[in-house]
Design a protein around this motif. Structure first.
Motif, short mmCIF file in Angstrom:
data_model
loop_
_atom_site.label_atom_id
_atom_site.label_comp_id
_atom_site.label_asym_id
_atom_site.label_seq_id
_atom_site.Cartn_x
_atom_site.Cartn_y
_atom_site.Cartn_z
N PHE A 172 0.80 -1.20 0.07
CA PHE A 172 -0.15 0.08 0.01
C PHE A 172 0.87 1.37 -0.06
CE2 PHE A 172 -2.33 3.23 2.16
CZ PHE A 172 -3.66 3.43 1.52
N ASP A 173 0.58 2.01 -1.09
CA ASP A 173 1.31 3.29 -1.16
C ASP A 173 0.16 4.56 -0.96
OD1 ASP A 173 2.74 5.58 -1.76
OD2 ASP A 173 3.20 5.02 -3.81
N ILE A 174 0.26 5.28 0.22
CA ILE A 174 -0.86 6.39 0.68
C ILE A 174 -0.55 7.50 -0.47
CG2 ILE A 174 0.65 7.48 2.22
CD1 ILE A 174 -3.07 7.10 2.25
N GLU A 175 0.78 7.76 -1.05
CA GLU A 175 0.86 8.87 -1.70
C GLU A 175 0.20 8.53 -3.16
OE1 GLU A 175 4.86 9.86 -1.63
OE2 GLU A 175 4.40 11.22 0.06
N HIS A 176 -0.13 7.25 -3.44
CA HIS A 176 -0.76 7.04 -4.87
C HIS A 176 -2.48 7.57 -4.53
CE1 HIS A 176 -2.09 4.90 -8.51
NE2 HIS A 176 -3.21 4.37 -7.60
N HIS A 177 -2.87 7.14 -3.52
CA HIS A 177 -4.47 7.29 -3.38
C HIS A 177 -4.69 8.66 -2.70
CE1 HIS A 177 -4.98 3.06 -3.65
NE2 HIS A 177 -3.87 2.87 -3.22
N LEU A 178 -3.50 9.52 -2.24
CA LEU A 178 -3.84 10.85 -1.53
C LEU A 178 -2.99 11.95 -2.60
CD1 LEU A 178 -5.24 12.82 0.40
CD2 LEU A 178 -3.06 12.33 1.81
N ARG A 179 -3.61 12.76 -3.07
CA ARG A 179 -2.66 13.72 -4.03
C ARG A 179 -2.73 15.09 -3.52
NH1 ARG A 179 -3.06 10.56 -9.03
NH2 ARG A 179 -3.16 8.28 -8.31
N HIS A 180 -2.02 15.77 -3.91
CA HIS A 180 -1.93 17.30 -3.46
C HIS A 180 -1.86 18.16 -4.88
CE1 HIS A 180 -0.15 21.00 -1.19
NE2 HIS A 180 -1.49 21.23 -1.50
N SER A 181 -2.98 18.84 -5.15
CA SER A 181 -2.87 19.47 -6.49
C SER A 181 -3.13 20.91 -6.43
CB SER A 181 -4.29 18.73 -7.43
OG SER A 181 -4.09 17.64 -7.37
N ALA A 182 -3.22 21.98 -7.32
CA ALA A 182 -3.25 23.12 -7.34
C ALA A 182 -4.04 23.61 -8.78
CB ALA A 182 -2.01 24.01 -7.04
N LEU A 183 -4.84 24.39 -8.46
CA LEU A 183 -5.59 24.92 -9.88
C LEU A 183 -4.85 25.75 -10.59
CD1 LEU A 183 -9.13 25.47 -8.55
CD2 LEU A 183 -8.19 23.43 -9.67
N PRO A 184 -4.70 25.77 -11.99
CA PRO A 184 -4.19 27.05 -12.80
C PRO A 184 -4.92 28.30 -12.28
CG PRO A 184 -5.71 25.90 -13.98
CD PRO A 184 -5.66 24.91 -12.85
N SER B 41 -8.06 10.24 -3.43
CA SER B 41 -8.66 11.40 -2.77
C SER B 41 -7.60 12.64 -3.06
CB SER B 41 -8.69 11.57 -1.07
OG SER B 41 -9.69 12.52 -0.63
N HIS B 42 -8.10 13.95 -3.33
CA HIS B 42 -7.02 14.94 -4.18
C HIS B 42 -7.43 16.11 -3.10
CE1 HIS B 42 -6.04 12.81 -7.89
NE2 HIS B 42 -7.18 12.19 -7.43
N VAL B 43 -6.75 16.65 -2.47
CA VAL B 43 -6.54 17.86 -1.75
C VAL B 43 -6.39 18.80 -2.80
CG1 VAL B 43 -5.72 19.25 0.31
CG2 VAL B 43 -6.27 16.82 0.49
N ILE B 44 -7.02 20.04 -2.90
CA ILE B 44 -6.83 20.94 -4.03
C ILE B 44 -6.80 22.52 -3.58
CG2 ILE B 44 -7.91 21.78 -6.31
CD1 ILE B 44 -9.32 19.06 -6.26
N GLU B 45 -5.76 22.97 -3.70
CA GLU B 45 -5.71 24.49 -3.27
C GLU B 45 -5.63 25.45 -4.71
OE1 GLU B 45 -2.02 25.83 -1.53
OE2 GLU B 45 -1.14 23.87 -2.43
N GLY B 46 -5.69 26.70 -4.46
CA GLY B 46 -5.55 27.40 -5.62
C GLY B 46 -6.87 28.30 -5.77
N LEU B 47 -7.80 27.93 -5.23
CA LEU B 47 -9.00 28.75 -5.44
C LEU B 47 -8.80 30.08 -5.03
CD1 LEU B 47 -11.70 26.32 -4.24
CD2 LEU B 47 -11.76 27.50 -6.46
N ARG B 48 -9.11 31.10 -5.86
CA ARG B 48 -8.53 32.57 -5.61
C ARG B 48 -9.48 33.13 -4.29
NH1 ARG B 48 -11.12 35.35 -11.04
NH2 ARG B 48 -13.45 34.90 -10.90
N ASP B 49 -10.77 32.43 -3.72
CA ASP B 49 -11.04 32.82 -2.60
C ASP B 49 -10.67 32.38 -1.48
OD1 ASP B 49 -12.32 30.51 -2.68
OD2 ASP B 49 -14.07 30.93 -2.91
N GLY B 50 -9.54 31.41 -1.59
CA GLY B 50 -8.91 30.93 -0.44
C GLY B 50 -9.66 29.67 0.15
#
Length: 468
Positions: free
Chosen positions: A83-95, A124-133
């Motif tokens: 099991f590789d948690i970093e395959h299942h949980l990702r950290h992404s950012a919006l353009p 599961s993907h944690v996503i940042e980069g929304l301009r409203d924070g």
């Protein structure tokens, strides 16, 4: 000691075996969180790392399907020993510019890809980069692993009504009897096909009286009256083969606005949701010059208080069934459309309320059969569809929820389009808002996001018609 492989139940195996490149069989959810006061610039990274570094993973999130000569070609669940948690949980950012549009486009792409059998069936993907924070979290889980009821309970167990609580684990952490009290959530009604099939497979002497109920239901279907079986759905652009590419659109409306329309017209909030969808689909198809003369039919899951005296195994007397609702898309006037939908829903519920829970589930399974068998035998486009789309309304937590101080400010479901049924609309109520999640085939349902504009227009049209 390594746990022994366990066989899959027939329904879970069916979801896996029915899957192909054009029809991924996972459900998903998009959650939006508002950062707590004083959150630093690294808040989203810290959120991701706290989930990634969870010391233990629950068995549900470690198992994956497997079959081989050793299993006799039978599908079994086997724990992932690498099991590789970093395959299942990702950290992404919006353009940039980080609008909701970019977020929905990312979720559309993520929802289009299949989950690999050689790993546990979730991401599961944690996503940042929304301009409203705000911080977003998109999660998808294969329908063989959990159904909508389980998914709602899992979500509730990871949230709290206490904004100051900071010891909350990740959703994939093991649950213990001493864990915090979970946020309240009501039973999901989004999984009628699965429940109906299980009910049909388990028919016993409890189904006594089914022939009479079946004859009555088919008779109503033949006369184009509301029942659990539809025989009069027109052919639409939604009812054709699909591709694997998805488009997702989401928005919410204050529940009080919808409730106000219901009060003024003597209808239910579910009737108003259906009328919104009916008017929006009508406008959308008119734009494409693709509106059929006959009214569209929606399969709508409903909760019923069935006659528990006939079935001792019914929990609390509640049963889940499916009503094929006439959406009155042939009517221009929104008030008449809402009235027709209200009558259709009332007739359908009354028809099912005369049955026992087992009969309701079996009847729902019969109603689903054409939708299931048509794509299997590649008859899409050759026969009339049993219904045109699915519209589900799922009750969620009524109070504000938090995850380690981050306020949940939006929750939207992503569903499963199938061959011959290219559009699925699922709604979740949460904290005074009704969140609409629209999932469709990107090619078969062009410009899906236009439906959001039509939904908003329909709310205003219904308010005007109701004199609000």
């Amino acid at each position: 000691m390594t746990p022994l492989p366990t066989p899959l139940d027939p329904t879970s195996a069916a979801f896996l075996l029915a899957e192909n490149r054009n029809m991924p069989m996972h459900v998903g959810g998009l959650q939006l969180f508002k950062k707590p006061e004083g959150a630093g610039r690294s808040y989203t990274r810290d959120m991701f790392e706290s989930m990634r570094d969870e010391p233990e993973i629950a068995p549900l999130f470690l198992k994956h399907p497997h079959r081989s000569v050793r299993t006799g070609a039978q599908l079994v669940w086997r724990p992932d020993e690498q099991f590789d948690i970093e395959h299942h949980l990702r950290h992404s950012a919006l353009p940039k510019p980080g609008r909701v549009r970019e977020l929905l486009e990312l979720c559309s792409r993520l929802h289009s890809t299949r989950l690999a059998w050689e790993r546990p069936l979730w991401e599961s993907h944690v996503i940042e980069g929304l301009r409203d924070g705000r911080v977003a979290m998109y999660t998808k889980v294969h329908h063989a692993l959990v159904d909508g009821v389980s998914a709602m309970r899992l979500m509730a167990s990871t949230l709290s009504t206490d904004p100051d609580q900071r010891d909350m684990p990740a959703p994939w952490a093991p649950r213990t009897p001493t864990a915090r009290k979970p946020a309240p959530a009501e039973t999901s009604l989004a999984d009628v096909p699965m429940s109906a099939l299980r009910g049909a497979l388990g028919l016993t002497a409890e189904a006594a009286g089914m022939p009479g109920a079946l004859v009555k239901t088919i008779s109503k279907g033949l006369k184009n009256e509301t029942s659990a079986i539809s025989l009069h759905a027109p052919q639409t652009i939604f009812n054709q083969p699909i591709t694997g590419s998805r488009r997702f659109a989401a928005q919410d409306w204050p529940i009080e606005r919808l409730r106000g329309i219901g009060r003024a017209t003597g209808t239910t909030i579910n009737d108003v949701v259906l009328a919104m969808c009916a008017g929006a689909v009508r406008s959308y198809l008119l734009e494409l010059d693709a509106l059929p003369e006959a009214p569209l039919i929606a399969m709508v899951p409903v909760g019923l208080n069935a006659k528990q005296s006939h079935i001792a195994s019914a929990e609390g007397g509640n049963a889940v069934g499916a009503v094929m609702v006439q959406l009155a898309t042939d009517r221009h006037d929104p008030a008449r459309r809402l009235s027709a939908i209200h009558r259709s829903m009332k007739d359908g519920k009354e028809a099912l309320s005369s049955m026992t829970p087992t009969q309701i589930l079996a009847m729902s399974a019969i109603g689903q059969a054409p939708a299931i068998l048509t794509p299997i035998f590649k008859m899409s486009g050759l026969v009339r569809p049993p219904y045109n789309l699915i519209i589900s309304n799922v009750p969620g937590p009524r109070s504000t929820q938090y995850w380690n101080g981050a306020e949940l400010v939006g929750h939207y479901p992503l569903s499963i389009p199938i061959n011959g049924m290219a559009l699925n609309i699922t709604c979740i109520s949460y904290d005074g808002k009704m969140g609409f999640g629209l999932t469709g085939c990107r090619r078969t349902v062009p410009h899906l996001q236009r439906l959001l504009t039509h939904l908003d227009d329909e709310v205003k049209a219904l308010e005007k018609a109701a004199g609000i």
